[in-house]
Design an enzyme around this catalytic site. Sequence first.
Site, PDB file in Angstrom:
ATOM      1  N   GLU A  21       0.840  -1.212   0.000  1.00 42.28           N
ATOM      2  CA  GLU A  21       0.000   0.000   0.000  1.00 42.28           C
ATOM      3  C   GLU A  21       0.868   1.253   0.000  1.00 42.28           C
ATOM      4  OE1 GLU A  21      -1.950  -0.333   3.773  1.00 42.28           O
ATOM      5  OE2 GLU A  21      -2.975  -2.188   3.269  1.00 42.28           O
ATOM      6  N   PRO A  22       1.736   1.435  -0.983  1.00 46.74           N
ATOM      7  CA  PRO A  22       2.592   2.624  -0.953  1.00 46.74           C
ATOM      8  C   PRO A  22       1.835   3.894  -1.340  1.00 46.74           C
ATOM      9  CG  PRO A  22       3.028   1.362  -2.932  1.00 46.74           C
ATOM     10  CD  PRO A  22       1.995   0.595  -2.158  1.00 46.74           C
ATOM     11  N   GLY A  23       2.137   4.968  -0.649  1.00 46.84           N
ATOM     12  CA  GLY A  23       1.551   6.257  -1.011  1.00 46.84           C
ATOM     13  C   GLY A  23       2.670   7.217  -1.382  1.00 46.84           C
ATOM     14  N   ARG A  24       3.363   7.709  -0.361  1.00 44.42           N
ATOM     15  CA  ARG A  24       4.398   8.723  -0.535  1.00 44.42           C
ATOM     16  C   ARG A  24       5.427   8.364  -1.602  1.00 44.42           C
ATOM     17  NH1 ARG A  24       5.961  11.893   3.999  1.00 44.42           N
ATOM     18  NH2 ARG A  24       5.043  10.223   5.234  1.00 44.42           N
TER      19      ARG A  24
ATOM     20  N   ARG B  93       2.966  20.248   6.239  1.00 42.41           N
ATOM     21  CA  ARG B  93       3.968  19.310   6.750  1.00 42.41           C
ATOM     22  C   ARG B  93       5.091  19.986   7.555  1.00 42.41           C
ATOM     23  NH1 ARG B  93       6.932  16.152   4.610  1.00 42.41           N
ATOM     24  NH2 ARG B  93       6.397  14.340   5.857  1.00 42.41           N
TER      25      ARG B  93
ATOM     26  N   TYR C 186       4.922  18.521  11.280  1.00 40.35           N
ATOM     27  CA  TYR C 186       5.891  17.460  11.630  1.00 40.35           C
ATOM     28  C   TYR C 186       7.319  17.990  11.768  1.00 40.35           C
ATOM     29  CZ  TYR C 186       2.120  14.835   9.286  1.00 40.35           C
ATOM     30  OH  TYR C 186       0.914  14.340   8.869  1.00 40.35           O
TER      31      TYR C 186
ATOM     32  N   CYS D  17      -1.530  34.383   9.975  1.00 38.62           N
ATOM     33  CA  CYS D  17      -1.266  34.998  11.276  1.00 38.62           C
ATOM     34  C   CYS D  17      -0.949  33.951  12.329  1.00 38.62           C
ATOM     35  CB  CYS D  17      -2.477  35.825  11.689  1.00 38.62           C
ATOM     36  SG  CYS D  17      -2.921  36.988  10.406  1.00 38.62           S
ATOM     37  N   GLU D  18       0.143  33.254  12.171  1.00 45.16           N
ATOM     38  CA  GLU D  18       0.618  32.265  13.144  1.00 45.16           C
ATOM     39  C   GLU D  18       2.127  32.191  13.002  1.00 45.16           C
ATOM     40  OE1 GLU D  18      -1.126  29.069  14.509  1.00 45.16           O
ATOM     41  OE2 GLU D  18      -3.075  29.281  13.531  1.00 45.16           O
TER      42      GLU D  18
HETATM   43  N1  LLP Z   1      -1.515   2.169   4.376  1.00 51.72           N
HETATM   44  C1  LLP Z   1      -2.056   2.674   5.491  1.00 51.72           C
HETATM   45  C2  LLP Z   1      -2.987   1.864   6.268  1.00 51.72           C
HETATM   46  C3  LLP Z   1      -1.717   3.978   5.897  1.00 51.72           C
HETATM   47  O1  LLP Z   1      -2.242   4.467   7.017  1.00 51.72           O
HETATM   48  C4  LLP Z   1      -0.806   4.746   5.130  1.00 51.72           C
HETATM   49  C5  LLP Z   1      -0.442   6.101   5.524  1.00 51.72           C
HETATM   50  C6  LLP Z   1      -0.300   4.174   3.955  1.00 51.72           C
HETATM   51  C7  LLP Z   1      -0.662   2.876   3.614  1.00 51.72           C
HETATM   52  C8  LLP Z   1       0.649   4.900   3.044  1.00 51.72           C
HETATM   53  O2  LLP Z   1       1.844   5.211   3.681  1.00 51.72           O
HETATM   54  P1  LLP Z   1       3.030   5.857   2.815  1.00 51.72           P
HETATM   55  O3  LLP Z   1       3.485   4.832   1.804  1.00 51.72           O
HETATM   56  O4  LLP Z   1       2.496   7.073   2.175  1.00 51.72           O
HETATM   57  O5  LLP Z   1       4.068   6.167   3.816  1.00 51.72           O
HETATM   58  N2  LLP Z   1       0.593  12.977   6.540  1.00 51.72           N
HETATM   59  C9  LLP Z   1       1.821  12.289   6.878  1.00 51.72           C
HETATM   60  C10 LLP Z   1       1.779  10.839   6.464  1.00 51.72           C
HETATM   61  C11 LLP Z   1       0.629  10.085   7.057  1.00 51.72           C
HETATM   62  C12 LLP Z   1       0.568   8.656   6.614  1.00 51.72           C
HETATM   63  C13 LLP Z   1      -0.711   8.023   7.006  1.00 51.72           C
HETATM   64  N3  LLP Z   1      -0.871   6.664   6.582  1.00 51.72           N
HETATM   65  C14 LLP Z   1       2.985  13.045   6.238  1.00 51.72           C
HETATM   66  O6  LLP Z   1       2.768  14.081   5.622  1.00 51.72           O
HETATM   67  O7  LLP Z   1       4.127  12.645   6.401  1.00 51.72           O
END
Ligand code: LLP
Length: 434
Positions: A291-294, A330, A334, A360-361
Site C-alpha cells: 500500500e505505498p503512497g508517498r 507538513r 511534523y 497569522c501564526e
Molecule cells: N496504508 C495505510 C494503512 C496507511 O495508514 C498509510 C499512511 C499508507 C498505507 C501509506 O503510507 P506511505 O506509503 O504514504 O508512507 N501525513 C503524513 C503521512 C501520514 C501517513 C498516514 N498513513 C505526512 O505528511 O508525512
Amino acid sequence: MSNFSTNTNSIAPVGQPHFYYQDQTLFVEQLSVKALAKEHGTPLFIYSKAALKAAWDSYQEAIDNRDVLICYAMKANSNLAILNLFAQWGAGFDIVSGGELARALKAGADPQKIIFSGVGKQTWEIKAALEANIKCFNVESIPELSLIQEVASSLDKKAAISLRVNPDVDAKTHPYISTGLKDNKFGIAMEDALATYEHAATLSHIKIVGLDCHIGSQITQIEPYYDALERLLKLMDQLRGKGIELAHLDIGGGLGIRYQNEEPPHPRELIGPTLNVLQERGYGHLQLTLEPGRSLVGNSGVLITEVLFLKDGETKNFAIVDAAMNDLIRPTLYDAYHGALAVEIRDSQTTTYDIVGPICESGDWLAKDREFALIAGDLIAIESTGAYGFVMSGQYNSRPRAAEILVDGNQSFVIRRRETIDELFGHELIPTIS
Ligand code: LLP
C-alpha cells in the site's frame, strides 16, 4: 551572508531527472516553471507525469512480473488525474473513506483491486464498498468486524476481509506517522489476532482472504519490515494450524523518500526478499500486496510560490511568500524538511532566509535558514510536495486552495483549478434570525 552562484538549497532537485536547471532556470520535464507560474498563478502544485511513471516503474521493476498487487494509498495525493494515471498503469488502490472510494471509482479504478483500510469505517462506507464489490476490507477491530458482518448480511453479500494486525515494531520514524507500535490506535494486537481470526471464521457473511499490517510512513530503514514479516509469519503458521488459509499478505506502505539527504530503501530491497521468504516458508502461493503512497508521488511534485516581501528581522531574515501552512502543513505539523529552490538562480550575494507565509501564526513557515539571492517577485519551488501536500491543504485565513497542474513532456494540464473567493463560502448559509 555569503557569496555563491549555484543553488545549494538542495542536493538535487527532488532527486529526479524530470526537475532540472537550464540556463539557471528551473524546468519540469520540458516546461519552464516560470512560464507555468505566469500562466497558472501561484501558489501552484506542479506534478511531473514522467516522475510519477518512474516511481511506478521502480515498483514494477522490483515485482518482475510476479504476483504482487500495488494498491496506491491514495490519501497521499487523490487528484482524479493522478488516480487515473495509476489506474491505467494497473494499480489497485488503498482507500480509507467512502469519499476515497467514490474518487477511485470515478478515476477508473478496478473495484477488485481496492482495499479498504482505516480504524473508523462507517455503515454507509461499508455498504458502498460492498456494493462496489471491492477486493477486501482491512479490519482493525472486533466491533468493526461485527459491523461488517451486519452490513454484509443486510445486503446478502459476503465481505472479504483481512485483519490488520499490529506487529509492535518500531518503524523509527516521526511519532505522528509511526503506526505499528502497541500504543498506536491501529490494528489488532498480535496476541488477540488468532482468536479474532477464529471468530471471523464463524461469521456467516465474512470471508477471510488476507492478513495485513502497516507499520508507519517515511520509513528509511528496511529492518522494521523484516521484523514485522517475521511476526506475521508466526501468526500465519498458527492460522494454518487452525485450518485458516489466506489468499494474500499485505505488508502495507511506508517506504520513505528523499526530502534532504535520506537514503530510503528501493522497492526491490523490500519486494524480492519478502517474496523469497514467503516461498521458503511455504507461502509462495500467496499474493503479496503493498500500500505505498508517498514513494509513488512524493518526489513527483513541487509547490511554486512567489516572494511577496523581504523583511529583515533583528535576528532573522524573512522571505514572505504567497504559499502558507494552509497549502503545505507538513513543515509546521511534523517539523518536516522540504527543499526550497530558486526558480531562477541569481548570481548575486545570498542571505539566509526563513520562508514564511502570510498566515497569522508563528508556525506558518515552509522552510528555515535557507540561502538565497532573492528579490520580491521571485519564485521559489518547495520540493517533494507530491505526497501529503495538496491533500492536507485547507482554507485557513480564508485562502482559496491552490491550483494543481500535471506536466507531460511539453504539455501542461490543469488538473484542479484554483478555488475562487466565492467558493470559500459557497457552502455557508446566513439564517434569518431577528
Ligand atoms: N496504508 C495505510 C494503512 C496507511 O495508514 C498509510 C499512511 C499508507 C498505507 C501509506 O503510507 P506511505 O506509503 O504514504 O508512507 N501525513 C503524513 C503521512 C501520514 C501517513 C498516514 N498513513 C505526512 O505528511 O508525512
